[in-house]
Design a protein around this motif. Sequence first.
Motif, PDB file in Angstrom:
ATOM      1  N   ILE A  50       1.420  17.692   0.825  1.00  0.00           N
ATOM      2  CA  ILE A  50       1.355  16.234   0.664  1.00  0.00           C
ATOM      3  C   ILE A  50       0.857  15.581   1.961  1.00  0.00           C
ATOM      4  O   ILE A  50       0.042  14.662   1.922  1.00  0.00           O
ATOM      5  CB  ILE A  50       2.724  15.660   0.249  1.00  0.00           C
ATOM      6  CG1 ILE A  50       3.113  16.171  -1.139  1.00  0.00           C
ATOM      7  CG2 ILE A  50       2.709  14.135   0.260  1.00  0.00           C
ATOM      8  CD1 ILE A  50       4.566  15.908  -1.502  1.00  0.00           C
ATOM      9  N   SER A  51       1.333  16.067   3.090  1.00  0.00           N
ATOM     10  CA  SER A  51       0.898  15.523   4.389  1.00  0.00           C
ATOM     11  C   SER A  51      -0.605  15.682   4.580  1.00  0.00           C
ATOM     12  O   SER A  51      -1.288  14.757   5.023  1.00  0.00           O
ATOM     13  CB  SER A  51       1.630  16.225   5.539  1.00  0.00           C
ATOM     14  OG  SER A  51       3.005  16.008   5.466  1.00  0.00           O
ATOM     15  N   PHE A  54      -2.466  13.290   2.227  1.00  0.00           N
ATOM     16  CA  PHE A  54      -2.437  11.905   2.704  1.00  0.00           C
ATOM     17  C   PHE A  54      -3.336  11.731   3.920  1.00  0.00           C
ATOM     18  O   PHE A  54      -4.033  10.726   4.050  1.00  0.00           O
ATOM     19  CB  PHE A  54      -1.003  11.473   3.020  1.00  0.00           C
ATOM     20  CG  PHE A  54      -0.883  10.019   3.392  1.00  0.00           C
ATOM     21  CD1 PHE A  54      -1.314   9.025   2.521  1.00  0.00           C
ATOM     22  CD2 PHE A  54      -0.341   9.644   4.603  1.00  0.00           C
ATOM     23  CE1 PHE A  54      -1.203   7.675   2.856  1.00  0.00           C
ATOM     24  CE2 PHE A  54      -0.224   8.300   4.949  1.00  0.00           C
ATOM     25  CZ  PHE A  54      -0.663   7.316   4.077  1.00  0.00           C
ATOM     26  N   SER A  57      -6.838  10.896   3.075  1.00  0.00           N
ATOM     27  CA  SER A  57      -7.065   9.681   2.277  1.00  0.00           C
ATOM     28  C   SER A  57      -8.101   8.786   2.953  1.00  0.00           C
ATOM     29  O   SER A  57      -8.505   9.016   4.093  1.00  0.00           O
ATOM     30  CB  SER A  57      -5.753   8.919   2.094  1.00  0.00           C
ATOM     31  OG  SER A  57      -5.370   8.257   3.287  1.00  0.00           O
ATOM     32  N   GLN A  64      -2.585   4.801   7.927  1.00  0.00           N
ATOM     33  CA  GLN A  64      -1.664   5.847   7.470  1.00  0.00           C
ATOM     34  C   GLN A  64      -0.327   5.738   8.200  1.00  0.00           C
ATOM     35  O   GLN A  64       0.737   5.841   7.583  1.00  0.00           O
ATOM     36  CB  GLN A  64      -2.281   7.224   7.692  1.00  0.00           C
ATOM     37  CG  GLN A  64      -3.442   7.515   6.774  1.00  0.00           C
ATOM     38  CD  GLN A  64      -4.137   8.817   7.102  1.00  0.00           C
ATOM     39  OE1 GLN A  64      -3.562   9.724   7.704  1.00  0.00           O
ATOM     40  NE2 GLN A  64      -5.396   8.928   6.708  1.00  0.00           N
ATOM     41  N   THR A 119       3.507  -1.570   0.943  1.00  0.00           N
ATOM     42  CA  THR A 119       4.300  -0.345   1.074  1.00  0.00           C
ATOM     43  C   THR A 119       5.783  -0.659   0.920  1.00  0.00           C
ATOM     44  O   THR A 119       6.509   0.060   0.219  1.00  0.00           O
ATOM     45  CB  THR A 119       4.021   0.340   2.427  1.00  0.00           C
ATOM     46  OG1 THR A 119       2.621   0.610   2.548  1.00  0.00           O
ATOM     47  CG2 THR A 119       4.793   1.643   2.565  1.00  0.00           C
ATOM     48  N   GLN A 146      -6.680   3.068  -3.283  1.00  0.00           N
ATOM     49  CA  GLN A 146      -5.781   3.059  -2.129  1.00  0.00           C
ATOM     50  C   GLN A 146      -4.341   2.725  -2.514  1.00  0.00           C
ATOM     51  O   GLN A 146      -3.414   3.080  -1.787  1.00  0.00           O
ATOM     52  CB  GLN A 146      -6.317   2.112  -1.053  1.00  0.00           C
ATOM     53  CG  GLN A 146      -7.554   2.713  -0.394  1.00  0.00           C
ATOM     54  CD  GLN A 146      -8.267   1.760   0.539  1.00  0.00           C
ATOM     55  OE1 GLN A 146      -8.419   0.579   0.248  1.00  0.00           O
ATOM     56  NE2 GLN A 146      -8.708   2.292   1.670  1.00  0.00           N
ATOM     57  N   GLU A 149      -3.129   6.058  -2.900  1.00  0.00           N
ATOM     58  CA  GLU A 149      -2.976   6.704  -1.591  1.00  0.00           C
ATOM     59  C   GLU A 149      -1.703   6.236  -0.896  1.00  0.00           C
ATOM     60  O   GLU A 149      -1.011   7.040  -0.261  1.00  0.00           O
ATOM     61  CB  GLU A 149      -4.213   6.449  -0.734  1.00  0.00           C
ATOM     62  CG  GLU A 149      -5.439   7.165  -1.270  1.00  0.00           C
ATOM     63  CD  GLU A 149      -6.718   6.873  -0.519  1.00  0.00           C
ATOM     64  OE1 GLU A 149      -7.687   7.620  -0.729  1.00  0.00           O
ATOM     65  OE2 GLU A 149      -6.761   5.918   0.297  1.00  0.00           O
ATOM     66  N   THR A 152       1.041   8.126  -2.295  1.00  0.00           N
ATOM     67  CA  THR A 152       1.054   9.477  -1.731  1.00  0.00           C
ATOM     68  C   THR A 152       1.788   9.479  -0.386  1.00  0.00           C
ATOM     69  O   THR A 152       2.615  10.362  -0.122  1.00  0.00           O
ATOM     70  CB  THR A 152      -0.383  10.009  -1.578  1.00  0.00           C
ATOM     71  OG1 THR A 152      -1.020   9.977  -2.856  1.00  0.00           O
ATOM     72  CG2 THR A 152      -0.400  11.428  -1.023  1.00  0.00           C
ATOM     73  N   GLY A 153       1.504   8.501   0.465  1.00  0.00           N
ATOM     74  CA  GLY A 153       2.206   8.396   1.748  1.00  0.00           C
ATOM     75  C   GLY A 153       3.687   8.121   1.567  1.00  0.00           C
ATOM     76  O   GLY A 153       4.530   8.661   2.305  1.00  0.00           O
ATOM     77  N   THR A 155       5.446   9.106  -0.930  1.00  0.00           N
ATOM     78  CA  THR A 155       6.006  10.379  -1.383  1.00  0.00           C
ATOM     79  C   THR A 155       6.249  11.309  -0.207  1.00  0.00           C
ATOM     80  O   THR A 155       7.318  11.920  -0.083  1.00  0.00           O
ATOM     81  CB  THR A 155       5.053  11.043  -2.399  1.00  0.00           C
ATOM     82  OG1 THR A 155       4.866  10.145  -3.493  1.00  0.00           O
ATOM     83  CG2 THR A 155       5.592  12.368  -2.885  1.00  0.00           C
ATOM     84  N   GLN A 156       5.266  11.412   0.682  1.00  0.00           N
ATOM     85  CA  GLN A 156       5.399  12.280   1.862  1.00  0.00           C
ATOM     86  C   GLN A 156       6.620  11.891   2.676  1.00  0.00           C
ATOM     87  O   GLN A 156       7.451  12.725   3.019  1.00  0.00           O
ATOM     88  CB  GLN A 156       4.142  12.179   2.733  1.00  0.00           C
ATOM     89  CG  GLN A 156       4.257  12.920   4.045  1.00  0.00           C
ATOM     90  CD  GLN A 156       3.139  12.602   5.014  1.00  0.00           C
ATOM     91  OE1 GLN A 156       2.067  12.137   4.621  1.00  0.00           O
ATOM     92  NE2 GLN A 156       3.371  12.845   6.279  1.00  0.00           N
TER      93      GLN A 156
END
Length: 191
Positions: A50-51, A54, A57, A64, A119, A146, A149, A152-153, A155-156
Amino acid sequence: MLDLPLKTVENAPEESVSTLEAVEKAYGFVPNLIGTLANAPAAAKGYMAISQAFASSSLTAVEQQVVLLTVSFENRCHYCVAAHTLAARAAGAEQATIDGLRDGNPLVDDRLEALRAFTTSVVRNRGWSPTNDVEAFLNAGFTPEQVLEVVTGVTQKTLSNYVNHLAATPLDDAFARAEWSHPAERAGSAV
């Protein structure tokens, strides 16, 4: 709290060794988060995948870090706020941006503030961000791609934040100069 020993290349499960070796090669050491995750090879491999996703991205390196610091602030992860404070500096984030993220304050840069606000909305609403929050993000010049994306961040960092909470991951010496506590904790408020 879980009793999870910090794993190294020498004592990790066989399935975690290649992950630890890759991290050590990339960073010069194995951060305690990864040593903790290595107790469960699927967790370590999943976090790294995942990292890496991301990191590839379309968000800039600073953007990020805005996502990663915002999630860590919202989840009150002492470990990740410290680590990503230094990563944000290395990515070229301005000190005022870093300070704002560490304190949970709006950012001066309009684009970065839209990213921080969106976020925050994703985290607080568990993905059910109100339409006006999504529109504000898009109106700041971000794309629908995005949005994904950012998720995704989120989630990480949710993965690492929760692991750090459950395991009480000790802060690495490398991150000690950026040690952090939530503003409510500094004010003596209930956590």
